[in-house]
Design a protein around this motif. Structure first.
Motif, PDB file in Angstrom:
ATOM      1  N   LYS A  66     -16.018   3.317 -22.134  1.00 44.63           N
ATOM      2  CA  LYS A  66     -16.772   3.274 -21.196  1.00 44.63           C
ATOM      3  C   LYS A  66     -16.071   3.315 -19.545  1.00 44.63           C
ATOM      4  O   LYS A  66     -16.594   3.872 -18.609  1.00 44.63           O
ATOM      5  N   GLY A  67     -15.004   2.354 -19.621  1.00 42.95           N
ATOM      6  CA  GLY A  67     -14.473   2.338 -18.498  1.00 42.95           C
ATOM      7  C   GLY A  67     -13.654   3.397 -17.949  1.00 42.95           C
ATOM      8  O   GLY A  67     -13.475   3.819 -16.989  1.00 42.95           O
ATOM      9  N   THR A  68     -13.040   4.337 -19.090  1.00 38.71           N
ATOM     10  CA  THR A  68     -12.455   5.695 -18.815  1.00 38.71           C
ATOM     11  C   THR A  68     -13.373   6.486 -18.090  1.00 38.71           C
ATOM     12  O   THR A  68     -13.111   7.182 -17.217  1.00 38.71           O
ATOM     13  N   ALA A  69     -14.497   6.492 -18.773  1.00 37.20           N
ATOM     14  CA  ALA A  69     -15.614   7.666 -18.329  1.00 37.20           C
ATOM     15  C   ALA A  69     -16.013   7.311 -17.013  1.00 37.20           C
ATOM     16  O   ALA A  69     -16.023   8.110 -16.101  1.00 37.20           O
ATOM     17  N   PHE A  70     -16.113   6.042 -16.577  1.00 36.87           N
ATOM     18  CA  PHE A  70     -16.492   5.636 -14.988  1.00 36.87           C
ATOM     19  C   PHE A  70     -15.515   5.950 -14.270  1.00 36.87           C
ATOM     20  O   PHE A  70     -15.640   6.168 -13.273  1.00 36.87           O
TER      21      PHE A  70
END
Length: 138
Positions: A66-70
């Motif tokens: 999720k952090g990578t996607a954001f």
């Protein structure tokens, strides 16, 4: 003493310049060009410091997706020309990815001779102690 290769030295420089360009881009009213260059330099530097395989492993761990996607999405939004929205999205992703390192960074910063004067201020000292004792900021 830790041996640092030439690639890692270049990577440290790229991360430093990327951070500088990002700060300048924010100070100059979210300048698209500076933010885009800063983001690309930061990612290239991180890759050169820890290597391509470790970078991929870090960004694509199951609990960090999720952090990578954001983070990556924010970079793309900045590259497409919407710097304020992109930096907001990217900041959330950055804190999701690197928030666990903040207590370590605060502990390290307390030992730096010039910065330890700042940590002597009561309000800053209480905040730093709270951050340092936490397991993770996110």
């Amino acid at each position: 003493m830790v041996n640092i290769t030439d690639f890692q030295k270049i990577g440290i420089g790229l991360v430093g310049f990327g951070t500088f360009f990002n700060l300048m881009g924010i100070m100059l009213m979210f300048d698209k060009g500076l933010l885009a260059i800063g983001n690309l330099m930061f990612l290239a530097g991180l890759t050169m410091i820890i290597g391509l395989e470790r970078t991929m492993r870090f960004f694509f761990q199951r609990h960090k997706l999720k952090g990578t996607a954001f983070f990556m999405g924010g970079i793309l939004v900045v590259l497409f020309g919407y710097p304020v929205i992109g930096m907001a999205v990217e900041s959330y992703g950055f804190l999701s990815l690197f928030g666990g390192f903040i207590p370590t960074i605060v502990g390290f910063a307390r030992g730096i001779p010039g910065l330890n004067l700042i940590f002597a201020i009561p309000f800053v000292n209480r905040l730093a102690t709270k951050v340092e004792n936490s397991k993770s900021m996110v």
